[in-house]
Design a protein around this motif. Structure first.
Motif, PDB file in Angstrom:
ATOM      1  N   VAL A  14      -9.511  10.967 -12.547  1.00 29.65           N
ATOM      2  CA  VAL A  14     -10.021  12.321 -12.771  1.00 29.65           C
ATOM      3  C   VAL A  14     -10.995  12.742 -11.682  1.00 29.65           C
ATOM      4  O   VAL A  14     -11.494  13.878 -11.708  1.00 29.65           O
ATOM      5  CB  VAL A  14     -10.668  12.464 -14.162  1.00 29.65           C
ATOM      6  N   GLY A  15     -11.280  11.850 -10.732  1.00 27.40           N
ATOM      7  CA  GLY A  15     -12.177  12.196  -9.638  1.00 27.40           C
ATOM      8  C   GLY A  15     -12.281  11.066  -8.636  1.00 27.40           C
ATOM      9  O   GLY A  15     -11.787   9.956  -8.876  1.00 27.40           O
ATOM     10  N   ILE A  16     -12.932  11.337  -7.501  1.00 24.61           N
ATOM     11  CA  ILE A  16     -13.096  10.330  -6.449  1.00 24.61           C
ATOM     12  C   ILE A  16     -13.744   9.078  -7.026  1.00 24.61           C
ATOM     13  O   ILE A  16     -14.767   9.150  -7.722  1.00 24.61           O
ATOM     14  CB  ILE A  16     -13.961  10.884  -5.300  1.00 24.61           C
ATOM     15  N   GLY A  17     -13.120   7.938  -6.751  1.00 18.74           N
ATOM     16  CA  GLY A  17     -13.682   6.667  -7.183  1.00 18.74           C
ATOM     17  C   GLY A  17     -13.515   6.359  -8.657  1.00 18.74           C
ATOM     18  O   GLY A  17     -13.924   5.297  -9.120  1.00 18.74           O
ATOM     19  N   GLN A  18     -12.916   7.277  -9.408  1.00 17.03           N
ATOM     20  CA  GLN A  18     -12.746   7.059 -10.853  1.00 17.03           C
ATOM     21  C   GLN A  18     -11.296   6.706 -11.134  1.00 17.03           C
ATOM     22  O   GLN A  18     -10.406   7.546 -10.960  1.00 17.03           O
ATOM     23  CB  GLN A  18     -13.124   8.329 -11.636  1.00 17.03           C
ATOM     24  N   SER A  40       0.856  -1.184   0.000  1.00 15.57           N
ATOM     25  CA  SER A  40       0.000   0.000   0.000  1.00 15.57           C
ATOM     26  C   SER A  40       0.888   1.229   0.000  1.00 15.57           C
ATOM     27  O   SER A  40       1.639   1.464   0.945  1.00 15.57           O
ATOM     28  CB  SER A  40      -0.913   0.014   1.227  1.00 15.57           C
ATOM     29  N   LEU A  41       0.829   2.001  -1.076  1.00 12.29           N
ATOM     30  CA  LEU A  41       1.563   3.261  -1.177  1.00 12.29           C
ATOM     31  C   LEU A  41       0.544   4.390  -1.215  1.00 12.29           C
ATOM     32  O   LEU A  41      -0.474   4.295  -1.893  1.00 12.29           O
ATOM     33  CB  LEU A  41       2.414   3.306  -2.446  1.00 12.29           C
ATOM     34  N   GLU A  42       0.867   5.461  -0.510  1.00 12.52           N
ATOM     35  CA  GLU A  42      -0.097   6.555  -0.410  1.00 12.52           C
ATOM     36  C   GLU A  42       0.462   7.852  -0.980  1.00 12.52           C
ATOM     37  O   GLU A  42       1.652   8.139  -0.861  1.00 12.52           O
ATOM     38  CB  GLU A  42      -0.509   6.760   1.045  1.00 12.52           C
ATOM     39  N   CYS A  43      -0.422   8.616  -1.572  1.00 14.44           N
ATOM     40  CA  CYS A  43      -0.076   9.903  -2.172  1.00 14.44           C
ATOM     41  C   CYS A  43      -1.158  10.905  -1.783  1.00 14.44           C
ATOM     42  O   CYS A  43      -2.358  10.605  -1.904  1.00 14.44           O
ATOM     43  CB  CYS A  43      -0.012   9.761  -3.688  1.00 14.44           C
ATOM     44  N   THR A  44      -0.757  12.083  -1.292  1.00 16.48           N
ATOM     45  CA  THR A  44      -1.736  13.126  -1.005  1.00 16.48           C
ATOM     46  C   THR A  44      -1.254  14.439  -1.597  1.00 16.48           C
ATOM     47  O   THR A  44      -0.053  14.702  -1.680  1.00 16.48           O
ATOM     48  CB  THR A  44      -1.986  13.305   0.502  1.00 16.48           C
ATOM     49  N   VAL A  45      -2.205  15.246  -1.997  1.00 14.28           N
ATOM     50  CA  VAL A  45      -1.921  16.537  -2.612  1.00 14.28           C
ATOM     51  C   VAL A  45      -2.541  17.622  -1.747  1.00 14.28           C
ATOM     52  O   VAL A  45      -3.665  17.460  -1.262  1.00 14.28           O
ATOM     53  CB  VAL A  45      -2.486  16.604  -4.043  1.00 14.28           C
ATOM     54  N   GLU A  46      -1.821  18.726  -1.587  1.00 20.57           N
ATOM     55  CA  GLU A  46      -2.338  19.871  -0.840  1.00 20.57           C
ATOM     56  C   GLU A  46      -2.358  21.087  -1.737  1.00 20.57           C
ATOM     57  O   GLU A  46      -1.556  21.218  -2.653  1.00 20.57           O
ATOM     58  CB  GLU A  46      -1.434  20.158   0.368  1.00 20.57           C
ATOM     59  N   GLY A  47      -3.289  21.997  -1.459  1.00 20.00           N
ATOM     60  CA  GLY A  47      -3.276  23.288  -2.128  1.00 20.00           C
ATOM     61  C   GLY A  47      -4.001  23.330  -3.460  1.00 20.00           C
ATOM     62  O   GLY A  47      -3.879  24.306  -4.199  1.00 20.00           O
ATOM     63  N   THR A  48      -4.763  22.282  -3.784  1.00 20.16           N
ATOM     64  CA  THR A  48      -5.539  22.292  -5.018  1.00 20.16           C
ATOM     65  C   THR A  48      -6.772  21.429  -4.820  1.00 20.16           C
ATOM     66  O   THR A  48      -6.784  20.537  -3.969  1.00 20.16           O
ATOM     67  CB  THR A  48      -4.702  21.781  -6.205  1.00 20.16           C
ATOM     68  N   SER A  49      -7.800  21.686  -5.608  1.00 19.12           N
ATOM     69  CA  SER A  49      -9.014  20.880  -5.545  1.00 19.12           C
ATOM     70  C   SER A  49      -9.248  20.209  -6.892  1.00 19.12           C
ATOM     71  O   SER A  49      -8.880  20.744  -7.941  1.00 19.12           O
ATOM     72  CB  SER A  49     -10.224  21.771  -5.216  1.00 19.12           C
ATOM     73  N   ASN A  50      -9.879  19.034  -6.842  1.00 16.50           N
ATOM     74  CA  ASN A  50     -10.224  18.283  -8.056  1.00 16.50           C
ATOM     75  C   ASN A  50      -9.035  18.053  -8.987  1.00 16.50           C
ATOM     76  O   ASN A  50      -9.159  18.244 -10.207  1.00 16.50           O
ATOM     77  CB  ASN A  50     -11.328  19.002  -8.844  1.00 16.50           C
ATOM     78  N   PRO A  51      -7.889  17.679  -8.460  1.00 16.96           N
ATOM     79  CA  PRO A  51      -6.769  17.432  -9.382  1.00 16.96           C
ATOM     80  C   PRO A  51      -6.958  16.118 -10.119  1.00 16.96           C
ATOM     81  O   PRO A  51      -7.671  15.224  -9.653  1.00 16.96           O
ATOM     82  CB  PRO A  51      -5.573  17.341  -8.438  1.00 16.96           C
TER      83      PRO A  51
END
Lengths: 112, 113
Positions: free
Chosen positions: B51-55, B20-31
């Motif tokens: 392109v979106g949650i669950g997609q 399990s590798l995790e990636c998080t982004v800060e400072g933007t929405s809907n990347p």
């Protein structure tokens, strides 16, 4: 099949030299070409090129695109040891979906 | 400004173990979010994008899977690692329009023994 070919694969120069890195591509419905610099970890963005003949410049680095001959060059003048890295070329186009097609990179070593 | 985080930085796992590798982004929405793998001597290969949650869209068939449980979180998983899964895994983000510049995270170096 889309292809991105970079040359040379590796290069060793002395500080102060000028280098030219090449990227040729065969991509259906080309949209953009990007250059990245990769040191030990993540590639960092340098330039995005979409139009032929317009030079993009940032300090000692510059790049230009030729959409007729399907290539781009990245120039680095007055090289410094901190320029040592792998330089990656990537091309995007509609048929590649959201993917960027990356070349294998040019490994540049600048010696003192 | 936008930042992208990945963890762990380095991982050594035995063959057959989960991943399990995790990636998080800060400072933007809907990347748009991407997982790439960089194997020795080869170019960056796109594994998944979202392109979106669950997609999730898969570019290459393999024993890996990806999930996007939150807008700015992207996870790469495997139930059973293979030796050939060793490599440098990079997460990237871009704006929603296609062909925008992709910005990369610091990467996870995975060695499967």
């Amino acid at each position: 099949e889309d292809k991105v070919v970079q040359s040379p694969l590796s290069l060793v120069v002395h500080e102060g030299d000028t280098v030219t890195l090449n990227c040729s591509y065969e991509v259906t419905n080309f949209r953009s070409l990007l250059w990245y610099k990769q040191e030990k970890k993540a590639p960092t963005f340098l330039f995005m090129l979409t139009s032929s003949g317009i030079e993009k410049k940032s300090g000692r680095l510059s790049s230009i695109l030729d959409k007729k001959e399907l290539f781009s060059i990245l120039n680095i003048t007055a090289t410094q040891t901190g320029d040592s890295a792998v330089y990656l070329c990537a091309v995007g186009g509609p048929n590649s979906g959201y993917a960027l097609n990356f070349g294998k990179g040019t490994s540049l070593l600048v010696t003192p | 400004s936008q930042t992208i985080h990945q963890w762990p930085a380095t991982l050594v796992q035995p063959v057959g173990s989960p991943l399990s590798l995790e990636c998080t982004v800060e400072g933007t929405s809907n990347p748009n979010l991407y997982w790439y793998r960089q194997a020795a001597g080869r170019g960056l290969q796109l594994l998944f994008y979202s392109v979106g949650i669950g997609q999730i869209s898969s570019e290459v068939p393999q024993n890996l899977s990806a999930s996007r449980p939150q807008d700015r979180q992207f996870i790469l998983s495997s139930k059973k690692l293979l030796l050939s899964d060793s490599g440098f895994y990079l997460c990237a983000w871009s704006g929603q329009r296609r062909f925008e510049t992709q910005y990369f995270g610091p990467g996870t170096r995975l060695l499967v023994l």
